[in-house]
Motif scaffolding. Sequence first.
Motif, PDB file in Angstrom:
ATOM      1  N   VAL A  14      10.734   8.752  -8.310  1.00 56.96           N
ATOM      2  CA  VAL A  14       9.710   8.537  -7.286  1.00 56.96           C
ATOM      3  C   VAL A  14       8.955   7.244  -7.568  1.00 56.96           C
ATOM      4  CG1 VAL A  14       7.653   9.481  -6.169  1.00 56.96           C
ATOM      5  CG2 VAL A  14       9.490  11.020  -6.897  1.00 56.96           C
ATOM      6  N   PHE A  15       8.595   7.027  -8.841  1.00 54.00           N
ATOM      7  CA  PHE A  15       7.892   5.789  -9.173  1.00 54.00           C
ATOM      8  C   PHE A  15       8.812   4.571  -9.113  1.00 54.00           C
ATOM      9  CE2 PHE A  15       4.656   8.683 -10.879  1.00 54.00           C
ATOM     10  CZ  PHE A  15       3.508   8.058 -10.416  1.00 54.00           C
ATOM     11  N   LEU A  16      10.095   4.767  -9.403  1.00 52.52           N
ATOM     12  CA  LEU A  16      11.041   3.662  -9.229  1.00 52.52           C
ATOM     13  C   LEU A  16      11.224   3.334  -7.749  1.00 52.52           C
ATOM     14  CD1 LEU A  16      13.778   4.426 -11.933  1.00 52.52           C
ATOM     15  CD2 LEU A  16      12.090   2.577 -11.926  1.00 52.52           C
ATOM     16  N   LEU A  17      11.165   4.365  -6.909  1.00 53.42           N
ATOM     17  CA  LEU A  17      11.187   4.123  -5.463  1.00 53.42           C
ATOM     18  C   LEU A  17       9.979   3.292  -5.052  1.00 53.42           C
ATOM     19  CD1 LEU A  17      12.260   4.640  -2.581  1.00 53.42           C
ATOM     20  CD2 LEU A  17      10.936   6.765  -2.574  1.00 53.42           C
ATOM     21  N   ALA A  18       8.812   3.609  -5.619  1.00 53.42           N
ATOM     22  CA  ALA A  18       7.605   2.825  -5.334  1.00 53.42           C
ATOM     23  C   ALA A  18       7.802   1.367  -5.750  1.00 53.42           C
ATOM     24  CB  ALA A  18       6.408   3.428  -6.061  1.00 53.42           C
ATOM     25  N   ALA A  19       8.429   1.164  -6.905  1.00 57.72           N
ATOM     26  CA  ALA A  19       8.711  -0.201  -7.364  1.00 57.72           C
ATOM     27  C   ALA A  19       9.630  -0.914  -6.376  1.00 57.72           C
ATOM     28  CB  ALA A  19       9.332  -0.172  -8.749  1.00 57.72           C
ATOM     29  N   GLY A  20      10.626  -0.193  -5.856  1.00 56.66           N
ATOM     30  CA  GLY A  20      11.536  -0.786  -4.880  1.00 56.66           C
ATOM     31  C   GLY A  20      10.829  -1.170  -3.591  1.00 56.66           C
ATOM     32  N   GLN A  27       0.826  -1.213   0.000  1.00 59.36           N
ATOM     33  CA  GLN A  27       0.000   0.000   0.000  1.00 59.36           C
ATOM     34  C   GLN A  27       0.854   1.254   0.000  1.00 59.36           C
ATOM     35  OE1 GLN A  27      -3.223   0.224  -0.539  1.00 59.36           O
ATOM     36  NE2 GLN A  27      -3.225  -2.002  -0.754  1.00 59.36           N
ATOM     37  N   ALA A  28       1.980   1.239   0.704  1.00 57.20           N
ATOM     38  CA  ALA A  28       2.871   2.396   0.700  1.00 57.20           C
ATOM     39  C   ALA A  28       3.393   2.670  -0.704  1.00 57.20           C
ATOM     40  CB  ALA A  28       4.038   2.163   1.662  1.00 57.20           C
ATOM     41  N   SER A  29       3.620   1.617  -1.483  1.00 51.27           N
ATOM     42  CA  SER A  29       4.122   1.807  -2.846  1.00 51.27           C
ATOM     43  C   SER A  29       3.110   2.503  -3.742  1.00 51.27           C
ATOM     44  CB  SER A  29       4.505   0.448  -3.455  1.00 51.27           C
ATOM     45  OG  SER A  29       3.371  -0.281  -3.889  1.00 51.27           O
ATOM     46  N   LEU A  63       1.692 -13.359  -3.890  1.00 58.10           N
ATOM     47  CA  LEU A  63       3.046 -13.204  -4.421  1.00 58.10           C
ATOM     48  C   LEU A  63       3.019 -12.711  -5.871  1.00 58.10           C
ATOM     49  CD1 LEU A  63       4.705 -16.448  -2.992  1.00 58.10           C
ATOM     50  CD2 LEU A  63       4.909 -14.115  -2.127  1.00 58.10           C
ATOM     51  N   VAL A  64       2.122 -13.259  -6.666  1.00 60.77           N
ATOM     52  CA  VAL A  64       1.993 -12.811  -8.058  1.00 60.77           C
ATOM     53  C   VAL A  64       1.556 -11.349  -8.113  1.00 60.77           C
ATOM     54  CG1 VAL A  64       0.663 -13.119 -10.184  1.00 60.77           C
ATOM     55  CG2 VAL A  64       1.546 -15.112  -8.974  1.00 60.77           C
ATOM     56  N   ALA A  65       0.597 -10.970  -7.255  1.00 60.83           N
ATOM     57  CA  ALA A  65       0.116  -9.588  -7.228  1.00 60.83           C
ATOM     58  C   ALA A  65       1.240  -8.624  -6.880  1.00 60.83           C
ATOM     59  CB  ALA A  65      -1.029  -9.453  -6.216  1.00 60.83           C
ATOM     60  N   LEU A  66       2.077  -8.983  -5.918  1.00 61.15           N
ATOM     61  CA  LEU A  66       3.203  -8.120  -5.543  1.00 61.15           C
ATOM     62  C   LEU A  66       4.201  -7.995  -6.691  1.00 61.15           C
ATOM     63  CD1 LEU A  66       3.730  -9.372  -1.882  1.00 61.15           C
ATOM     64  CD2 LEU A  66       3.110  -7.042  -2.549  1.00 61.15           C
ATOM     65  N   ALA A  67       4.477  -9.089  -7.377  1.00 61.00           N
ATOM     66  CA  ALA A  67       5.417  -9.048  -8.504  1.00 61.00           C
ATOM     67  C   ALA A  67       4.882  -8.154  -9.624  1.00 61.00           C
ATOM     68  CB  ALA A  67       5.665 -10.465  -9.020  1.00 61.00           C
ATOM     69  N   LEU A  68       3.594  -8.254  -9.927  1.00 64.35           N
ATOM     70  CA  LEU A  68       3.004  -7.424 -10.973  1.00 64.35           C
ATOM     71  C   LEU A  68       2.911  -5.960 -10.538  1.00 64.35           C
ATOM     72  CD1 LEU A  68       0.177  -9.799 -12.283  1.00 64.35           C
ATOM     73  CD2 LEU A  68       2.355  -9.223 -13.385  1.00 64.35           C
ATOM     74  N   THR A  69       2.805  -5.713  -9.238  1.00 63.00           N
ATOM     75  CA  THR A  69       2.828  -4.337  -8.736  1.00 63.00           C
ATOM     76  C   THR A  69       4.184  -3.699  -9.014  1.00 63.00           C
ATOM     77  OG1 THR A  69       1.240  -4.890  -6.993  1.00 63.00           O
ATOM     78  CG2 THR A  69       2.548  -2.893  -6.690  1.00 63.00           C
ATOM     79  N   VAL A  70       5.247  -4.447  -8.781  1.00 60.69           N
ATOM     80  CA  VAL A  70       6.600  -3.955  -9.099  1.00 60.69           C
ATOM     81  C   VAL A  70       6.689  -3.595 -10.578  1.00 60.69           C
ATOM     82  CG1 VAL A  70       9.045  -4.548  -9.192  1.00 60.69           C
ATOM     83  CG2 VAL A  70       7.659  -5.313  -7.259  1.00 60.69           C
ATOM     84  N   LEU A  71       6.226  -4.499 -11.432  1.00 63.69           N
ATOM     85  CA  LEU A  71       6.262  -4.261 -12.878  1.00 63.69           C
ATOM     86  C   LEU A  71       5.462  -3.014 -13.253  1.00 63.69           C
ATOM     87  CD1 LEU A  71       6.949  -5.158 -15.776  1.00 63.69           C
ATOM     88  CD2 LEU A  71       4.895  -6.614 -15.710  1.00 63.69           C
ATOM     89  N   ARG A  72       4.319  -2.820 -12.617  1.00 60.20           N
ATOM     90  CA  ARG A  72       3.459  -1.667 -12.937  1.00 60.20           C
ATOM     91  C   ARG A  72       4.174  -0.350 -12.673  1.00 60.20           C
ATOM     92  NH1 ARG A  72      -2.191   0.286 -10.029  1.00 60.20           N
ATOM     93  NH2 ARG A  72      -2.899   1.588 -11.777  1.00 60.20           N
ATOM     94  N   TRP A  73       4.794  -0.216 -11.503  1.00 59.02           N
ATOM     95  CA  TRP A  73       5.458   1.052 -11.178  1.00 59.02           C
ATOM     96  C   TRP A  73       6.673   1.288 -12.066  1.00 59.02           C
ATOM     97  CZ3 TRP A  73       1.306   2.202  -9.540  1.00 59.02           C
ATOM     98  CH2 TRP A  73       0.680   1.771  -8.383  1.00 59.02           C
ATOM     99  N   VAL A  74       7.378   0.233 -12.452  1.00 64.19           N
ATOM    100  CA  VAL A  74       8.522   0.389 -13.364  1.00 64.19           C
ATOM    101  C   VAL A  74       8.042   0.891 -14.719  1.00 64.19           C
ATOM    102  CG1 VAL A  74      10.319  -0.848 -14.631  1.00 64.19           C
ATOM    103  CG2 VAL A  74       9.974  -1.308 -12.197  1.00 64.19           C
ATOM    104  N   MET A  75       6.925   0.345 -15.216  1.00 70.97           N
ATOM    105  CA  MET A  75       6.389   0.766 -16.503  1.00 70.97           C
ATOM    106  C   MET A  75       5.947   2.222 -16.461  1.00 70.97           C
ATOM    107  SD  MET A  75       4.196  -2.632 -17.552  1.00 70.97           S
ATOM    108  CE  MET A  75       3.494  -1.842 -18.983  1.00 70.97           C
ATOM    109  N   ILE A  76       5.271   2.629 -15.398  1.00 76.06           N
ATOM    110  CA  ILE A  76       4.812   4.017 -15.293  1.00 76.06           C
ATOM    111  C   ILE A  76       6.005   4.960 -15.192  1.00 76.06           C
ATOM    112  CG2 ILE A  76       3.648   5.653 -13.752  1.00 76.06           C
ATOM    113  CD1 ILE A  76       1.575   3.501 -13.182  1.00 76.06           C
TER     114      ILE A  76
END
Length: 344
Positions: free
Chosen positions: A315-321, A170-172, A226-239
């Motif tokens: 900032v969005f890469l930080l969210a991905a991290g 949620q923080a991401s 686990l899949v949802a978290l992995a796709l969340t990382v991908l989403r923020w990297v794409m944005i």
Amino acid sequence: MALIMATKIVAPNVWGPIADHTGRRIDLIRIASLLSVAAFGVLLFRTDPLSMYLALTAYAFFWNASLPQFEAITLNHLRSDAHRYSRIRLWGSVGFIVAVLLMPILLKVEDLGLSVLPAVVFFLLVAIWLTTLVVSEYATQRDTRDAGEFLDVLRQPRTVAFLVACLLAQASHGPYYTFFSIYLADHGYSKETIGILWALGVAAEVGVFFSVHRWLVRFGAANILLVALALTVLRWVMIATLVDSILFLVLAQTLHAASFGLLHAAAIHLVHSLFPGKTQGRGQALYSSVSFGAGGAIGSLASGIAWAHWEPVWVFLLAAGVALLGLFVALRGFAAVGPREPAA
């Protein structure tokens, strides 16, 4: 707005133990819903700052108290069909879409404008309270272990890992909920396009709620998380890196189905299995306050500070991290029991 966010941390954990101790969740929900109506009704007559502070704080305290308990009641009614929770939850997303489509039309009505907004919200709150009157209580088995069992659950590594992972997830979302529209506008997107992209995200969320109950049965709630978290990382990297491509932005918005829809559905099922018996209400309350309360507050504050000093891409890469850290925590926490445990 900050006061409302603060009550998300406090309110569920005040009302959760009361609901577990008495076993009368629906009565507490009815009382909390009615008090929400009364508190928000102050805004129909008073708009000075002090009145708004007090009214909104009281409203949010009672409103945020009732939501986790309704989750518990829903799952208790479903029992062995708990995987069908998402088919019920999707109607909240449908309601959101209806609201964002109809409210702009209503606000454009001559001589009304924004002045009609408090009345509309008040009417909806009254309707919610009336709805609670026809929802029945589900008699849960009384558990004499109560407080001791709740503390035992909290001490389990997988419970700690689950809560920390949800907080980080949620923080991401902080930069997304706070600055996404500004970010797109700075890259030349029109207001209409930005609105469509937001609606696309919610529509994808509705779509996944139609199907996730089958995936929960087949793959297990922990695997889905686990899949949802992995796709969340991908989403923020794409944005962060592909904002100038409308194609990739559309794809990133469809991933809202994972970063919210999949994640929330899996989390609700994990709470239901991690917190048994009379600990259910406190479990739902703790999940709500830790993720949407503390996680949302930390994410909003951190993204505001970062946005003032960094380029938006960072900032969005930080969210991905942050989301990646949540994935790592979840992987470690569930490793001891296998990623499919506990089952949905």
